[in-house]
Scaffold this active site. Structure first.
Site, short mmCIF file in Angstrom:
data_model
loop_
_atom_site.label_atom_id
_atom_site.label_comp_id
_atom_site.label_asym_id
_atom_site.label_seq_id
_atom_site.Cartn_x
_atom_site.Cartn_y
_atom_site.Cartn_z
N TYR A 90 0.82 -1.22 0.00
CA TYR A 90 0.00 0.00 0.00
C TYR A 90 0.85 1.26 0.00
O TYR A 90 0.40 2.31 -0.48
CB TYR A 90 -0.99 -0.03 1.17
CG TYR A 90 -2.08 -1.03 0.93
CD1 TYR A 90 -3.13 -0.76 0.06
CD2 TYR A 90 -2.03 -2.29 1.54
CE1 TYR A 90 -4.11 -1.70 -0.19
CE2 TYR A 90 -3.01 -3.24 1.29
CZ TYR A 90 -4.04 -2.94 0.42
OH TYR A 90 -5.00 -3.88 0.15
N GLN A 127 -16.10 2.66 -5.51
CA GLN A 127 -15.34 1.48 -5.09
C GLN A 127 -13.84 1.77 -5.09
O GLN A 127 -13.05 0.94 -4.63
CB GLN A 127 -15.63 0.31 -6.04
CG GLN A 127 -17.06 -0.16 -6.03
CD GLN A 127 -17.31 -1.19 -7.11
OE1 GLN A 127 -17.54 -0.86 -8.26
NE2 GLN A 127 -17.26 -2.46 -6.74
N HIS A 145 -14.96 1.17 -0.19
CA HIS A 145 -13.80 0.28 -0.01
C HIS A 145 -12.64 0.95 0.69
O HIS A 145 -11.53 0.42 0.70
CB HIS A 145 -13.36 -0.28 -1.36
CG HIS A 145 -14.33 -1.25 -1.95
ND1 HIS A 145 -14.31 -1.63 -3.29
CD2 HIS A 145 -15.38 -1.92 -1.39
CE1 HIS A 145 -15.29 -2.49 -3.50
NE2 HIS A 145 -15.95 -2.68 -2.38
N CYS A 172 -0.35 4.03 16.74
CA CYS A 172 -1.30 5.09 17.02
C CYS A 172 -1.29 5.33 18.53
O CYS A 172 -1.36 4.38 19.31
CB CYS A 172 -2.70 4.68 16.55
SG CYS A 172 -3.99 5.86 16.99
N GLY A 212 -17.90 2.60 -15.02
CA GLY A 212 -16.59 1.96 -14.93
C GLY A 212 -16.50 0.80 -13.98
O GLY A 212 -15.45 0.58 -13.36
N THR A 213 -17.57 0.03 -13.84
CA THR A 213 -17.55 -1.12 -12.94
C THR A 213 -17.64 -2.42 -13.73
O THR A 213 -18.27 -2.47 -14.79
CB THR A 213 -18.72 -1.05 -11.94
OG1 THR A 213 -19.95 -1.18 -12.64
CG2 THR A 213 -18.70 0.27 -11.18
N ASN A 238 -19.85 2.58 -19.45
CA ASN A 238 -18.72 1.68 -19.25
C ASN A 238 -17.91 1.56 -20.53
O ASN A 238 -18.39 1.90 -21.62
CB ASN A 238 -19.21 0.29 -18.83
CG ASN A 238 -18.36 -0.35 -17.76
OD1 ASN A 238 -17.25 0.11 -17.45
ND2 ASN A 238 -18.86 -1.42 -17.17
N LEU A 239 -16.69 1.08 -20.40
CA LEU A 239 -15.87 0.83 -21.58
C LEU A 239 -16.44 -0.33 -22.39
O LEU A 239 -16.43 -0.32 -23.62
CB LEU A 239 -14.43 0.51 -21.16
CG LEU A 239 -13.42 0.31 -22.30
CD1 LEU A 239 -13.31 1.57 -23.14
CD2 LEU A 239 -12.06 -0.09 -21.74
N ALA A 256 -14.52 6.50 -20.42
CA ALA A 256 -15.24 7.27 -19.40
C ALA A 256 -15.11 8.76 -19.63
O ALA A 256 -16.07 9.52 -19.42
CB ALA A 256 -14.72 6.90 -18.01
#
Length: 278
Positions: A90, A127, A145, A172, A212-213, A238-239, A256
C-alpha cells in the site's frame, strides 16, 4: 448520445423521503432543501473511471495484484501473517497516487459538475480508494472500499489522514496502549463502509448510474438490482458491457472521459427543460 430516460418530474411524497434521508448523511444547504423538483441520483464508480488517469487496476487476468496473491496483500489474514509486506504494497500504491502525472479526468470533473447542480440530491459512491473525485471538486463521496490516503488504529478504529509511507512498527497513540496502524482499506472478508447509507440511498433513487464497474464484486454488483426494486431508472456507462449489463435500462459504452461528460451534459439539459415546463 440520446438519453432515453423518464421525465424529471417527481411525486412530492418521494422528495419528502429524500429530505429525511439526506439529513442523515450530509449537512444540507438550506437553499437546496427548498428545491423539490431535482431528481435524486445515485452514482456508483469503479476502476474504469480512474484508469484514464493512470491508476493501475489491482487485479490482473492471472488473479495477482501487482505480482502478489490477493490473499497475501488484501485480506486480514495476510496482514496478520506479514504486515510488512502489506504495508509495502500500500505504500507503493500511495506513492503512485501522489505522482504529478496522476490527475482527475473529464469524467471526474463531470460528476463534480453534476453535484454542483444537484447538491444533496446526488449520492456518489465509489469502489475506488483514490482521491480523484475529491480532487475534481466532489465534496460528498462515500468510499465503500476505504481510502488510500488514510490509515486507522487497529484498536480504536480512529481514522487519520496519511500521505507518506507506513511501517509495520508505526503506532497510534490515541489509545491507552499504542496500537498498530493499518491501511484504511476494506479487505476481502471485511464489510464495505457506509452500507446502511448506501442501501437507503438506493431505496430513494430516481436514477442509478453505474460508471466503470465490472459487475464482478458484490455487494456493489447488486446495486442495480436493488435500485430496480425501488423503481429507479438504471444506466450503465462503461468501456464495455459489465457482468450485470442485462439488468440496466440504458447503456452507453466508450471511454469514461467521453461518455460520462456527454451523458451528464444531456441529462442536465433534459432535466432543465422538463423543470421549465412544469
Amino acid at each position: 448520445m440520446r438519453i432515453r430516460h423518464r421525465l424529471c418530474r417527481f411525486r412530492k411524497s418521494k422528495h419528502v423521503r429524500h429530505q429525511r434521508f439526506r439529513s442523515r448523511i450530509f449537512h444540507r444547504d438550506s437553499a437546496v432543501a427548498k428545491e423539490m423538483k431535482k431528481p435524486f441520483v445515485v452514482v456508483l464508480t469503479g476502476a474504469g473511471i480512474s484508469a484514464e488517469s493512470g491508476i493501475r487496476t489491482f487485479r490482473a487476468d492471472d488473479g495477482l495484484w501487482e505480482d502478489h496473491r490477493v490473499e497475501d496483500v488484501a485480506t486480514p489474514e495476510g496482514y496478520r501473517r506479514d504486515p510488512e509486506l502489506v504495508q509495502r504494497f500500500y505504500n507503493e500504491r500511495r506513492r503512485q497516487l501522489q505522482q504529478p502525472d496522476i490527475a482527475p479526468n473529464a469524467a471526474h470533473f463531470a460528476l463534480a459538475d453534476l453535484e454542483a447542480v444537484l447538491g444533496d440530491n446526488l449520492v456518489l459512491i465509489t469502489q475506488n480508494i483514490d482521491n480523484l473525485h475529491e480532487r475534481a471538486g466532489s465534496k460528498r463521496v462515500i468510499h465503500m472500499h476505504g481510502e488510500l490516503l488514510k490509515v486507522r488504529c487497529t484498536q480504536s478504529g480512529q481514522v487519520l489522514d496519511w500521505q507518506g509511507d507506513l511501517s509495520a512498527d508505526e503506532r497510534c497513540h490515541c489509545c491507552q496502549f499504542p496500537s498498530p496502524l493499518r491501511p484504511h482499506i476494506v479487505w476481502f472478508g471485511e464489510m464495505p463502509m457506509g452500507m446502511d447509507d448506501i442501501y437507503q440511498a438506493l431505496a430513494e433513487a430516481d436514477f442509478f448510474i453505474s460508471i466503470g464497474t465490472s459487475g464482478h464484486v458484490y455487494p456493489a454488483a447488486g446495486f442495480v438490482h436493488e435500485s430496480h426494486l425501488h423503481g429507479a431508472h438504471t444506466v450503465e456507462l462503461n468501456l464495455e458491457p459489465s457482468q450485470v449489463e442485462s439488468q440496466f435500462d440504458e447503456k452507453h459504452y466508450g471511454l469514461a472521459s467521453k461518455v460520462v461528460p456527454e451523458y451528464i451534459r444531456e441529462f442536465l439539459t433534459t432535466c432543465g427543460e422538463n423543470r421549465q415546463g412544469d
